[in-house]
Scaffold this active site. Structure first.
Site, PDB file in Angstrom:
ATOM      1  N   ASP A  74      -2.657  -0.924   6.363  1.00 39.17           N
ATOM      2  CA  ASP A  74      -3.485   0.199   6.780  1.00 39.17           C
ATOM      3  C   ASP A  74      -2.778   0.922   7.929  1.00 39.17           C
ATOM      4  O   ASP A  74      -2.523   0.332   8.983  1.00 39.17           O
ATOM      5  CB  ASP A  74      -4.856  -0.326   7.237  1.00 39.17           C
ATOM      6  CG  ASP A  74      -5.751   0.783   7.746  1.00 39.17           C
ATOM      7  OD1 ASP A  74      -5.953   1.756   6.997  1.00 39.17           O
ATOM      8  OD2 ASP A  74      -6.225   0.701   8.886  1.00 39.17           O
ATOM      9  N   THR A 108      -1.980   6.584   6.518  1.00 36.55           N
ATOM     10  CA  THR A 108      -0.518   6.450   6.370  1.00 36.55           C
ATOM     11  C   THR A 108       0.076   7.791   5.977  1.00 36.55           C
ATOM     12  O   THR A 108       1.071   8.246   6.543  1.00 36.55           O
ATOM     13  CB  THR A 108      -0.185   5.388   5.303  1.00 36.55           C
ATOM     14  OG1 THR A 108      -0.909   4.201   5.577  1.00 36.55           O
ATOM     15  CG2 THR A 108       1.295   5.080   5.279  1.00 36.55           C
ATOM     16  N   ASP A 405     -12.468   1.274   4.384  1.00 36.20           N
ATOM     17  CA  ASP A 405     -11.822   2.488   3.869  1.00 36.20           C
ATOM     18  C   ASP A 405     -12.544   2.997   2.628  1.00 36.20           C
ATOM     19  O   ASP A 405     -12.781   4.198   2.480  1.00 36.20           O
ATOM     20  CB  ASP A 405     -10.342   2.212   3.529  1.00 36.20           C
ATOM     21  CG  ASP A 405      -9.469   2.155   4.773  1.00 36.20           C
ATOM     22  OD1 ASP A 405     -10.031   2.269   5.870  1.00 36.20           O
ATOM     23  OD2 ASP A 405      -8.250   1.979   4.636  1.00 36.20           O
TER      24      ASP A 405
END
Length: 540
Positions: A74, A108, A405
């Protein structure tokens, strides 16, 4: 009067100037040299995190100063745990954090995109273009890309009756995480949890009603959704009943102990009679407290504070089950779920302040005698808990981040139900649109537009590279197909199935997330390009 940063002096013509103090103790970078130093720092951060992008992205192991180990891919977590000294590096960390706070996914990608934009800015600086013109060009290109995303976005059905589309989006998010071996199950849990607490009319999701609780042991497949509250506590006495039905809960933040003066006090006990009287007084007060709880109609006491063994024994004797040392956030969640009021004093306890639950039971795990308390069939059925299981603490912690997420992505779709296709398809489509727009410009900004177009390609390039595909060939082929077939659904086939159409693979991303990535990355790059003078102490 404000003190000057140095000594005031005049030259031989009488022109004033200031001799700055401590110049030998400071380092100074100016102009393009400063900007290039910043670009180098940002590129290094971006290159570290680049290999974690996509379903085949690699994990990073972070070891803290006191030996705590975290394994994750993550982006926001990796950057948060990195010990970054450089000021621009810290800005990259904050960039991924703001994406995480706003959307919860794409942390990311946003850092990789910012790194690629700065790399392109460096080559434009080398060509002699002023950094302000580059920054303004990037801003216009970002607006063009966002407008194009709006044009290719597709509506997405969100309803309680048909969960399958939402499950597919959650599976896309979880595809790159450690939980991907059971990501269908995890996606269903995330969707069920969000739809339980969501208000579809207001398009709002209250995350406070969703609790993520980790318990080491068992398999990841044992993770489940509990329609109620799970508390990592047990009944205060081992002989208290472990299953209670039709429960009335007294939620107490006052301690089960005799009253004490608020100030420092000293009590001298000089005889056995005094000691006996003191003990009787304590017992009498305690029995009064238990009576007040029972008279209100409570059949279970949830206490924020602890009580001693004697008190525990008296509670058992009076047949009032109790749970002690329940944390503040858990107390609040139990109050919301059961419809009870948090009571700070025993005198204020009344029947209308009690919470109600259909079932309270203890869950046992394995052979370790680990137990947890589950409060189910609550008055407010919207409160849910995801109980995450896994072989060790690292696995459960990463699973918790992954499910968070997925919850965030489902929430963003409920708020704005338009989608674009993943796998780099949206970025390639935007790249082509920005490149087309560059050909229409006659000003210097066309160079910035072309560089922005190249930077957007960094996402599909990284996805192809991490999946073991030849990056340049894959990107060239996808750009050609999107151009010829005029379709924005062709992306990188990370799973090596032979089909590049992301629509067939159901690789879907929220439009809001994608727009946020482009806007945030561009804002940060603009800010970095405008810094042309840096002073730091020489010892840094």
């Amino acid at each position: 009067m404000m003190s000057l940063p140095g000594t005031f002096a005049c030259d031989e013509y009488g022109r004033p100037f200031i001799v700055l103090r401590d110049q030998e103790n400071q380092k100074r970078l100016t102009g393009n040299e400063a900007i290039k130093s910043h670009i180098l720092a940002a590129k290094q951060i971006s290159s570290i995190i680049r290999s974690s992008l996509g379903p085949k992205g690699l994990d990073k192991m972070m070891v803290s100063g006191d030996g705590d180990v975290t394994v994750t891919n993550d982006g926001a977590t990796i950057l948060k745990l990195m010990d970054v000294d450089h000021e621009i590096g810290k800005l990259m960390v904050q960039l991924s954090q703001s994406q995480d706070d706003e959307i919860g996914d794409g942390t990311t990608g946003v850092v990789v995109l910012a790194g690629a934009l700065l790399e392109q800015a460096e080559s434009l600086l080398d060509r002699g273009i002023h950094p302000i013109r580059i920054a303004d060009g990037f801003e216009l290109a970002a607006q063009c890309a966002v407008k194009h995303l709006d044009s290719i976005a597709q509506p997405f059905p969100v309803s309680r009756d048909n969960k399958e589309p939402l499950i597919r989006v959650a599976m896309t998010t979880l595809g790159s995480k450690i939980v991907n071996k059971c990501h269908r199950q995890m996606a269903e849990i995330a969707v069920d949890a969000v739809l339980t607490v969501a208000d579809l009319e207001k398009k709002d999701v209250n995350f406070e009603l969703i609790k993520l609780e980790c318990k080491v042991g068992g398999r990841m497949e044992d993770t489940c959704l509990v329609k109620g509250v799970v508390v990592d506590k047990t009944m205060s006495h081992s002989q208290m009943p472990t299953v209670l039905k039709d429960v009335k809960l007294a939620i107490l933040t006052c301690p089960f102990e005799p009253p004490k003066p608020k100030t420092k006090h000293k009590l001298d006990v000089t005889s056995a009679d005094d000691y006996r009287k003191l003990r009787e007084y304590e017992q009498e007060k305690f029995l009064l407290m238990v009576k007040q709880v029972k008279d209100a109609g409570a059949t279970l006491a949830i206490c924020q504070w602890g009580f001693d063994d004697e008190a525990n024994h008296l509670l058992l004797q009076q047949q009032l089950p109790a749970v002690r040392w329940v944390g503040g956030p858990e107390i609040e969640l139990i109050a919301i779920a059961t419809g009870g009021r948090i009571v700070p004093r025993f005198e204020e306890l009344s029947a209308d302040k009690l919470g109600s639950a259909g079932l309270v039971r203890e869950l046992s795990f394995g052979t370790t005698k680990d137990k947890m308390l589950v409060i189910e069939d609550c008055k407010n059925t919207r409160a849910v808990t995801v109980l995450i299981r896994g072989g060790n603490q690292m696995v459960t912690a990463e699973a918790k981040r992954s499910i968070h997420d997925a919850l965030c992505v489902v929430r963003s779709l409920i708020r704005d139900s338009r989608i674009v296709y993943g796998g780099g398809a949206a970025e390639i489509s935007c790249s082509l649109a920005v490149a087309r727009e560059a050909d229409q410009l006659s000003t210097l900004e066309q160079y910035a537009f072309r560089s922005f177009s190249v930077a957007l390609e960094s996402i599909p390039l990284a996805l192809a590279e991490n999946s073991g595909l030849p990056p340049i060939e894959t990107l060239s082929e996808l750009k050609a197909r999107q151009g010829v077939e005029n379709s924005s659904t062709f992306g990188v086939d990370c799973m090596l199935t032979g089909n590049s159409d992301m629509k067939d693979h159901h690789v879907i991303e929220s439009l809001h997330s994608k727009k946020q990535q482009i806007v945030l990355a561009t804002q940060l790059v603009k800010m970095i390009l405008k810094i042309d003078d840096v002073r730091t102490p020489a010892d840094r």
